[in-house]
Design a protein around this motif. Sequence first.
Motif, PDB file in Angstrom:
ATOM      1  N   LEU A   6       0.794  -1.150   0.003  1.00  0.00           N
ATOM      2  CA  LEU A   6       0.019   0.013  -0.080  1.00  0.00           C
ATOM      3  C   LEU A   6       0.902   1.446  -0.072  1.00  0.00           C
ATOM      4  O   LEU A   6       0.528   2.353  -0.818  1.00  0.00           O
ATOM      5  CB  LEU A   6      -1.073   0.130   1.315  1.00  0.00           C
ATOM      6  CG  LEU A   6      -2.133  -0.945   1.168  1.00  0.00           C
ATOM      7  CD1 LEU A   6      -2.955  -0.901   2.497  1.00  0.00           C
ATOM      8  CD2 LEU A   6      -3.024  -0.538  -0.015  1.00  0.00           C
ATOM      9  N   GLN A   7       1.834   1.203   0.894  1.00  0.00           N
ATOM     10  CA  GLN A   7       2.569   2.381   0.787  1.00  0.00           C
ATOM     11  C   GLN A   7       3.689   2.716  -0.414  1.00  0.00           C
ATOM     12  O   GLN A   7       3.675   3.908  -0.997  1.00  0.00           O
ATOM     13  CB  GLN A   7       3.867   2.191   1.767  1.00  0.00           C
ATOM     14  CG  GLN A   7       3.295   2.286   3.178  1.00  0.00           C
ATOM     15  CD  GLN A   7       4.306   2.040   4.752  1.00  0.00           C
ATOM     16  OE1 GLN A   7       5.313   1.495   4.177  1.00  0.00           O
ATOM     17  NE2 GLN A   7       4.030   2.500   5.706  1.00  0.00           N
ATOM     18  N   VAL A   8       3.900   1.452  -1.050  1.00  0.00           N
ATOM     19  CA  VAL A   8       4.491   1.655  -2.365  1.00  0.00           C
ATOM     20  C   VAL A   8       3.336   2.286  -3.446  1.00  0.00           C
ATOM     21  O   VAL A   8       3.966   3.215  -4.102  1.00  0.00           O
ATOM     22  CB  VAL A   8       5.237   0.383  -3.117  1.00  0.00           C
ATOM     23  CG1 VAL A   8       5.530   0.219  -4.405  1.00  0.00           C
ATOM     24  CG2 VAL A   8       6.222   0.050  -2.053  1.00  0.00           C
ATOM     25  N   LEU A   9       2.691   1.594  -3.399  1.00  0.00           N
ATOM     26  CA  LEU A   9       1.533   2.054  -4.543  1.00  0.00           C
ATOM     27  C   LEU A   9       0.963   3.563  -4.110  1.00  0.00           C
ATOM     28  O   LEU A   9       1.085   4.257  -5.180  1.00  0.00           O
ATOM     29  CB  LEU A   9       0.241   1.055  -4.260  1.00  0.00           C
ATOM     30  CG  LEU A   9      -1.016   1.374  -5.203  1.00  0.00           C
ATOM     31  CD1 LEU A   9      -0.396   1.356  -6.886  1.00  0.00           C
ATOM     32  CD2 LEU A   9      -2.023   0.432  -5.285  1.00  0.00           C
ATOM     33  N   LEU A  13       1.646   6.813  -6.960  1.00  0.00           N
ATOM     34  CA  LEU A  13       0.286   7.735  -7.170  1.00  0.00           C
ATOM     35  C   LEU A  13       0.313   9.024  -6.541  1.00  0.00           C
ATOM     36  O   LEU A  13       0.176   9.919  -7.525  1.00  0.00           O
ATOM     37  CB  LEU A  13      -0.948   6.942  -6.594  1.00  0.00           C
ATOM     38  CG  LEU A  13      -1.523   5.659  -7.440  1.00  0.00           C
ATOM     39  CD1 LEU A  13      -2.677   5.022  -6.722  1.00  0.00           C
ATOM     40  CD2 LEU A  13      -1.611   5.771  -8.763  1.00  0.00           C
ATOM     41  N   SER A  14       0.793   9.320  -5.343  1.00  0.00           N
ATOM     42  CA  SER A  14       1.090  10.510  -4.734  1.00  0.00           C
ATOM     43  C   SER A  14       2.032  11.380  -5.701  1.00  0.00           C
ATOM     44  O   SER A  14       1.929  12.665  -5.784  1.00  0.00           O
ATOM     45  CB  SER A  14       1.617  10.485  -3.575  1.00  0.00           C
ATOM     46  OG  SER A  14       0.431  10.010  -2.539  1.00  0.00           O
ATOM     47  N   GLU A  15       3.463  10.773  -6.035  1.00  0.00           N
ATOM     48  CA  GLU A  15       4.113  11.662  -6.839  1.00  0.00           C
ATOM     49  C   GLU A  15       3.563  12.100  -8.073  1.00  0.00           C
ATOM     50  O   GLU A  15       4.161  12.915  -8.628  1.00  0.00           O
ATOM     51  CB  GLU A  15       5.338  10.889  -7.228  1.00  0.00           C
ATOM     52  CG  GLU A  15       6.318  10.414  -5.893  1.00  0.00           C
ATOM     53  CD  GLU A  15       7.361   9.197  -5.986  1.00  0.00           C
ATOM     54  OE1 GLU A  15       7.548   8.809  -7.300  1.00  0.00           O
ATOM     55  OE2 GLU A  15       7.968   9.023  -5.227  1.00  0.00           O
ATOM     56  N   GLN A  16       2.626  11.653  -8.567  1.00  0.00           N
ATOM     57  CA  GLN A  16       1.982  11.817  -9.772  1.00  0.00           C
ATOM     58  C   GLN A  16       0.905  12.929  -9.680  1.00  0.00           C
ATOM     59  O   GLN A  16       0.207  13.637 -10.373  1.00  0.00           O
ATOM     60  CB  GLN A  16       1.427  10.722 -10.743  1.00  0.00           C
ATOM     61  CG  GLN A  16       2.422   9.924 -11.169  1.00  0.00           C
ATOM     62  CD  GLN A  16       3.345  10.520 -12.048  1.00  0.00           C
ATOM     63  OE1 GLN A  16       3.142  11.095 -12.912  1.00  0.00           O
ATOM     64  NE2 GLN A  16       4.489  10.204 -11.739  1.00  0.00           N
ATOM     65  N   ASN A 100       5.236   0.348 -13.220  1.00  0.00           N
ATOM     66  CA  ASN A 100       4.736   1.685 -12.703  1.00  0.00           C
ATOM     67  C   ASN A 100       3.885   2.539 -13.964  1.00  0.00           C
ATOM     68  O   ASN A 100       2.987   3.015 -13.719  1.00  0.00           O
ATOM     69  CB  ASN A 100       5.710   2.347 -12.099  1.00  0.00           C
ATOM     70  CG  ASN A 100       6.433   1.890 -10.841  1.00  0.00           C
ATOM     71  OD1 ASN A 100       5.718   0.667 -10.412  1.00  0.00           O
ATOM     72  ND2 ASN A 100       7.395   2.358 -10.175  1.00  0.00           N
ATOM     73  N   SER A 101       4.819   2.423 -15.002  1.00  0.00           N
ATOM     74  CA  SER A 101       4.143   3.488 -16.163  1.00  0.00           C
ATOM     75  C   SER A 101       2.898   2.764 -16.664  1.00  0.00           C
ATOM     76  O   SER A 101       1.898   3.488 -16.834  1.00  0.00           O
ATOM     77  CB  SER A 101       5.204   3.412 -17.290  1.00  0.00           C
ATOM     78  OG  SER A 101       6.593   4.035 -16.875  1.00  0.00           O
TER      79      SER A 101
END
Length: 174
Positions: A6-9, A13-16, A100-101
């Motif tokens: 969950l943290q990785v995901l 998403l937050s970085e975008q 990721n992309s």
Amino acid sequence: DAPANLQVLGSILSEQGYQIILADNGLQALKSIEKFSPDLILLDVNMPGMNGFETCQRLKELEKTAETPIIFLTARTSPDDILDAFSAGAVDYITKPFNNSELLIRVRSHLDLKDKTDTLRESNSKVNELLRVLLHDIGNPLAGIRGIVEYAQKKPEIYQTANTILEMAISNCF
């Protein structure tokens, strides 16, 4: 299904620039819906308590999330699982480990599609309202014309006068 995932995901998403709300399980996700209106939902199949399929079905039963796109993001790859996800109401299915992309492109695509669908739904609503008003406005003169015709049928001696009035009414409508 795991806090680390969950943290990785969440970071991706937050970085975008996406605002995210995390839930550890299906019940927590359903409770979050009471406070928030998500534009998109990512679900895993394997969750403690209620699995992703049941969570998806319950989300689709709620008026608030019935039209919200749901993407499954899971390690389960069997064709039956994929079919179950779509049967439950998912719009997409991504397997782990994910690229990721690819994830970001699919998220963006489904958000764009939802935005366009919402815009179309709103436009259709406005068109339907306009048609309702127009039909009502057209109905008033037609009701008058109908009354004239019915009256003229009962009184043949005023047929010519009624016919003249009817022709004037029709010419004013067009």
